[in-house]
Design a protein around this motif. Structure first.
Motif, PDB file in Angstrom:
ATOM      1  N   LYS A   1     -16.840   2.518  15.636  1.00  0.00           N
ATOM      2  CA  LYS A   1     -15.683   3.398  15.497  1.00  0.00           C
ATOM      3  C   LYS A   1     -15.089   3.282  14.099  1.00  0.00           C
ATOM      4  CE  LYS A   1     -12.617   3.395  18.720  1.00  0.00           C
ATOM      5  NZ  LYS A   1     -11.596   2.915  19.682  1.00  0.00           N
ATOM      6  N   GLY A   2     -14.404   4.360  13.674  1.00  0.00           N
ATOM      7  CA  GLY A   2     -13.659   4.322  12.426  1.00  0.00           C
ATOM      8  C   GLY A   2     -14.335   5.061  11.291  1.00  0.00           C
ATOM      9  N   SER A   3     -13.574   5.933  10.626  1.00  0.00           N
ATOM     10  CA  SER A   3     -14.078   6.655   9.458  1.00  0.00           C
ATOM     11  C   SER A   3     -12.895   7.147   8.652  1.00  0.00           C
ATOM     12  CB  SER A   3     -14.953   7.844   9.897  1.00  0.00           C
ATOM     13  OG  SER A   3     -14.202   8.748  10.687  1.00  0.00           O
TER      14      SER A   3
ATOM     15  N   ASP B   1      -8.013   3.930  14.108  1.00  0.00           N
ATOM     16  CA  ASP B   1      -9.370   4.478  14.250  1.00  0.00           C
ATOM     17  C   ASP B   1     -10.400   3.402  14.549  1.00  0.00           C
ATOM     18  OD1 ASP B   1      -8.407   6.985  13.732  1.00  0.00           O
ATOM     19  OD2 ASP B   1      -8.998   7.018  11.635  1.00  0.00           O
ATOM     20  N   TYR B   2     -10.067   2.143  14.295  1.00  0.00           N
ATOM     21  CA  TYR B   2     -11.065   1.077  14.363  1.00  0.00           C
ATOM     22  C   TYR B   2     -10.982   0.316  15.688  1.00  0.00           C
ATOM     23  CZ  TYR B   2     -11.765   2.362   9.594  1.00  0.00           C
ATOM     24  OH  TYR B   2     -12.047   3.110   8.481  1.00  0.00           O
ATOM     25  N   SER B   3     -12.025  -0.423  15.974  1.00  0.00           N
ATOM     26  CA  SER B   3     -12.122  -1.119  17.261  1.00  0.00           C
ATOM     27  C   SER B   3     -10.989  -2.126  17.422  1.00  0.00           C
ATOM     28  CB  SER B   3     -13.474  -1.828  17.378  1.00  0.00           C
ATOM     29  OG  SER B   3     -13.528  -2.946  16.508  1.00  0.00           O
TER      30      SER B   3
ATOM     31  N   LYS C   1     -16.641  -2.567   7.705  1.00  0.00           N
ATOM     32  CA  LYS C   1     -17.587  -1.798   8.494  1.00  0.00           C
ATOM     33  C   LYS C   1     -18.818  -1.432   7.667  1.00  0.00           C
ATOM     34  CE  LYS C   1     -18.259   2.637  10.802  1.00  0.00           C
ATOM     35  NZ  LYS C   1     -17.657   3.882  11.319  1.00  0.00           N
TER      36      LYS C   1
END
Length: 269
Positions: free
Chosen positions: A98-100, A116-118, A224
């Motif tokens: 996840k995440g961008s 946005d991230y885990s 990431k």
């Protein structure tokens, strides 16, 4: 028998060589600024690589000097280490799936949002006692001052492809509406209520946006990207190790079978 032992020794030597990319991936992570400040992944990777090197060396010695118990030790422990490596590869993929970044009007660089991230990654940076140490480490680097040396005009900076951590920590979020003076100095906020990070921004060069959620998100975006690269190395090495391990098992079984036949022919069985 000697030929089979040599084959087992060669297979174990290859296993020793395959530990080098794992150790190298851990060392590479340790040299990256963000990973050296967070200190999450590099040491497990390095330790796992060193353990594989030691166990493969034990298997090599066992095959060279024909020490069966050492070969059995190698087969059992290496299987455990391969399972651990596979678990690590899967874990890295799961926490980085996840995440961008997000596009901002008139900007080439991206903006980053912490949510946005885990959850596991967010927990590594959200606690104040953890982030204070990470923030002090990040602020002691030259990653933000380098932007001032490279970009002197607003449009050049807006068209720059800066790293996620620079985007999150070295400037205010674009939605705050600050006016560019240089990459780390901004004035006249138009919409400070747009985001809490707008109030966190400081032109103090030791503060900047290091207390912002955008800085934490930029750090996770950097992690990431680097963890994904390391994961590819670990995955390729894992596949090769599984193949080498299976070859070693077959060679060891053939050696034991040949030994039984030899004893049978000599009348020991």
């Amino acid at each position: 028998m000697a030929t089979i032992n040599n084959a087992v020794g060669a297979i174990n030597f290859v296993a020793m060589l395959l530990s080098i990319p794992i150790i190298g991936a851990g060392i590479w992570l340790a040299t990256e600024t963000d990973n050296s400040c967070v200190k999450i992944l590099q040491w497990p990777v390095i330790i796992l690589g060193i353990l594989m090197l030691v166990v493969a060396l034990a298997g090599f010695i066992g095959s060279f000097w024909r020490i069966p118990w050492l070969l059995i030790f190698y087969l059992i422990v290496m299987l455990i280490l391969i399972i651990l490596l596979a678990s690590l590869v899967i874990f890295i993929y799961m926490v980085t799936v996840k995440g961008s970044g997000h596009l901002a009007p008139g900007r080439v660089y991206l903006e980053y949002h912490l949510n946005d991230y885990s959850g596991w990654l967010r927990q590594r940076v959200q606690a104040s006692f953890k982030w204070n140490r990470i923030r002090n480490c990040l602020s002691s680097t030259s990653m933000c001052s380098e932007l001032n040396q490279r970009y002197h005009f607003a449009q050049d900076f807006f068209n720059a492809r800066i790293s996620p951590i620079q985007s999150g920590c070295c400037k205010p979020p674009t939605e705050c509406g600050y006016t560019f003076v240089n990459p780390t100095y901004w004035i006249s906020p138009i919409n400070t209520a747009a985001d809490m990070d707008c109030l966190q921004w400081s032109n103090d060069q030791t503060q900047l946006c290091y207390t912002c959620d955008s800085c934490k998100a930029g750090l996770l975006a950097n992690l990431k990207k680097e963890w994904r690269r390391a994961d590819i190395i670990l995955l390729i090495t894992l596949v090769a190790l599984i193949w080498v391990y299976l070859m070693g098992c077959c060679a060891f079984r053939n050696a034991k079978t040949e030994e039984l036949f030899r004893k049978y022919e000599q009348g020991y069985v």
